[in-house]
Design a protein around this motif. Structure first.
Motif, PDB file in Angstrom:
ATOM      1  N   UNK A  40       0.829  -1.205   0.000  1.00 45.44           N
ATOM      2  CA  UNK A  40       0.000   0.000   0.000  1.00 45.44           C
ATOM      3  C   UNK A  40       0.862   1.253   0.000  1.00 45.44           C
ATOM      4  N   UNK A  41       0.268   2.350  -0.427  1.00 44.22           N
ATOM      5  CA  UNK A  41       0.921   3.656  -0.350  1.00 44.22           C
ATOM      6  C   UNK A  41       0.694   4.223   1.052  1.00 44.22           C
ATOM      7  N   UNK A  42       1.353   3.604   2.036  1.00 42.83           N
ATOM      8  CA  UNK A  42       1.307   4.085   3.416  1.00 42.83           C
ATOM      9  C   UNK A  42       2.745   4.343   3.863  1.00 42.83           C
ATOM     10  N   UNK A  43       2.907   5.277   4.775  1.00 44.56           N
ATOM     11  CA  UNK A  43       4.248   5.698   5.184  1.00 44.56           C
ATOM     12  C   UNK A  43       5.096   4.518   5.652  1.00 44.56           C
ATOM     13  N   UNK A  44       4.507   3.599   6.393  1.00 45.02           N
ATOM     14  CA  UNK A  44       5.284   2.466   6.914  1.00 45.02           C
ATOM     15  C   UNK A  44       5.752   1.515   5.813  1.00 45.02           C
ATOM     16  N   UNK A  45       5.242   1.667   4.593  1.00 41.90           N
ATOM     17  CA  UNK A  45       5.675   0.830   3.474  1.00 41.90           C
ATOM     18  C   UNK A  45       6.645   1.582   2.567  1.00 41.90           C
ATOM     19  N   UNK A  46       7.241   2.661   3.074  1.00 48.12           N
ATOM     20  CA  UNK A  46       8.163   3.442   2.265  1.00 48.12           C
ATOM     21  C   UNK A  46       9.563   3.468   2.835  1.00 48.12           C
ATOM     22  N   UNK A  47      10.528   3.517   1.957  1.00 51.06           N
ATOM     23  CA  UNK A  47      11.938   3.568   2.311  1.00 51.06           C
ATOM     24  C   UNK A  47      12.582   4.625   1.421  1.00 51.06           C
ATOM     25  N   UNK A  48      13.393   5.503   1.994  1.00 52.38           N
ATOM     26  CA  UNK A  48      14.050   6.562   1.228  1.00 52.38           C
ATOM     27  C   UNK A  48      15.431   6.063   0.806  1.00 52.38           C
ATOM     28  N   UNK A  49      15.676   6.078  -0.504  1.00 50.61           N
ATOM     29  CA  UNK A  49      16.938   5.582  -1.055  1.00 50.61           C
ATOM     30  C   UNK A  49      17.487   6.575  -2.072  1.00 50.61           C
ATOM     31  N   UNK A  50      18.810   6.704  -2.138  1.00 47.19           N
ATOM     32  CA  UNK A  50      19.417   7.498  -3.198  1.00 47.19           C
ATOM     33  C   UNK A  50      19.239   6.728  -4.506  1.00 47.19           C
ATOM     34  N   UNK A  51      19.383   7.387  -5.640  1.00 42.93           N
ATOM     35  CA  UNK A  51      19.200   6.680  -6.916  1.00 42.93           C
ATOM     36  C   UNK A  51      20.087   5.436  -7.059  1.00 42.93           C
ATOM     37  N   UNK A  52      21.334   5.502  -6.604  1.00 44.69           N
ATOM     38  CA  UNK A  52      22.227   4.340  -6.729  1.00 44.69           C
ATOM     39  C   UNK A  52      21.778   3.179  -5.861  1.00 44.69           C
ATOM     40  N   UNK A  53      21.468   3.442  -4.596  1.00 42.21           N
ATOM     41  CA  UNK A  53      21.014   2.363  -3.702  1.00 42.21           C
ATOM     42  C   UNK A  53      19.672   1.815  -4.166  1.00 42.21           C
ATOM     43  N   UNK A  54      18.812   2.685  -4.750  1.00 43.67           N
ATOM     44  CA  UNK A  54      17.526   2.232  -5.265  1.00 43.67           C
ATOM     45  C   UNK A  54      17.738   1.224  -6.398  1.00 43.67           C
ATOM     46  N   UNK A  55      18.644   1.553  -7.335  1.00 42.64           N
ATOM     47  CA  UNK A  55      18.952   0.620  -8.431  1.00 42.64           C
ATOM     48  C   UNK A  55      19.532  -0.678  -7.875  1.00 42.64           C
ATOM     49  N   UNK A  56      20.449  -0.571  -6.934  1.00 45.90           N
ATOM     50  CA  UNK A  56      21.048  -1.762  -6.320  1.00 45.90           C
ATOM     51  C   UNK A  56      19.989  -2.632  -5.657  1.00 45.90           C
ATOM     52  N   UNK A  57      19.069  -1.997  -4.961  1.00 49.79           N
ATOM     53  CA  UNK A  57      18.014  -2.731  -4.259  1.00 49.79           C
ATOM     54  C   UNK A  57      17.173  -3.524  -5.258  1.00 49.79           C
ATOM     55  N   UNK A  58      16.792  -2.887  -6.376  1.00 49.46           N
ATOM     56  CA  UNK A  58      16.002  -3.584  -7.390  1.00 49.46           C
ATOM     57  C   UNK A  58      16.818  -4.675  -8.063  1.00 49.46           C
ATOM     58  N   UNK A  59      18.107  -4.426  -8.272  1.00 47.46           N
ATOM     59  CA  UNK A  59      18.967  -5.438  -8.885  1.00 47.46           C
ATOM     60  C   UNK A  59      19.041  -6.682  -7.988  1.00 47.46           C
ATOM     61  N   UNK A  60      19.154  -6.490  -6.699  1.00 44.52           N
ATOM     62  CA  UNK A  60      19.209  -7.615  -5.757  1.00 44.52           C
ATOM     63  C   UNK A  60      17.903  -8.393  -5.737  1.00 44.52           C
ATOM     64  N   UNK A  61      16.781  -7.681  -5.961  1.00 40.55           N
ATOM     65  CA  UNK A  61      15.471  -8.343  -5.986  1.00 40.55           C
ATOM     66  C   UNK A  61      15.214  -9.029  -7.324  1.00 40.55           C
ATOM     67  N   UNK A  62      16.072  -8.742  -8.302  1.00 37.16           N
ATOM     68  CA  UNK A  62      15.855  -9.300  -9.634  1.00 37.16           C
ATOM     69  C   UNK A  62      14.770  -8.557 -10.396  1.00 37.16           C
ATOM     70  N   UNK A  63      14.530  -7.307 -10.017  1.00 31.55           N
ATOM     71  CA  UNK A  63      13.492  -6.509 -10.651  1.00 31.55           C
ATOM     72  C   UNK A  63      14.152  -5.361 -11.394  1.00 31.55           C
ATOM     73  N   UNK A  64      13.797  -5.194 -12.620  1.00 27.97           N
ATOM     74  CA  UNK A  64      14.313  -4.067 -13.401  1.00 27.97           C
ATOM     75  C   UNK A  64      13.273  -2.970 -13.397  1.00 27.97           C
ATOM     76  N   UNK A  65      13.721  -1.733 -13.356  1.00 25.59           N
ATOM     77  CA  UNK A  65      12.791  -0.613 -13.382  1.00 25.59           C
ATOM     78  C   UNK A  65      12.515  -0.191 -14.794  1.00 25.59           C
TER      79      UNK A  65
END
Length: 65
Positions: A40-65
């Protein structure tokens, strides 16, 4: 609204990366549980990431943006 949710998450957690602490420009807000998996779009389901860490996070999940 995703934009309002993103702004609320940044207001709560600050505009710096929760992984590396980067704060040189606006960070991204990432869903902890993706909307596609029932997250859901609720505050507790959000994480603030810089663009590099965001890409890394998706890469680790196997998800491409």
């Amino acid at each position: 609204n995703t934009k309002e949710w993103s702004l609320a998450v940044i207001r709560k957690h600050g505009n710096f990366c929760s992984v590396c602490g980067w704060d040189k420009a606006r960070c991204d807000v990432h869903h902890i549980v993706p909307v596609s998996e029932g997250g859901k779009n609720i505050i507790s389901n959000g994480l603030v990431l810089c663009p590099n860490c965001h890409r890394e996070h998706h890469h680790k999940e196997g998800v491409e943006e």
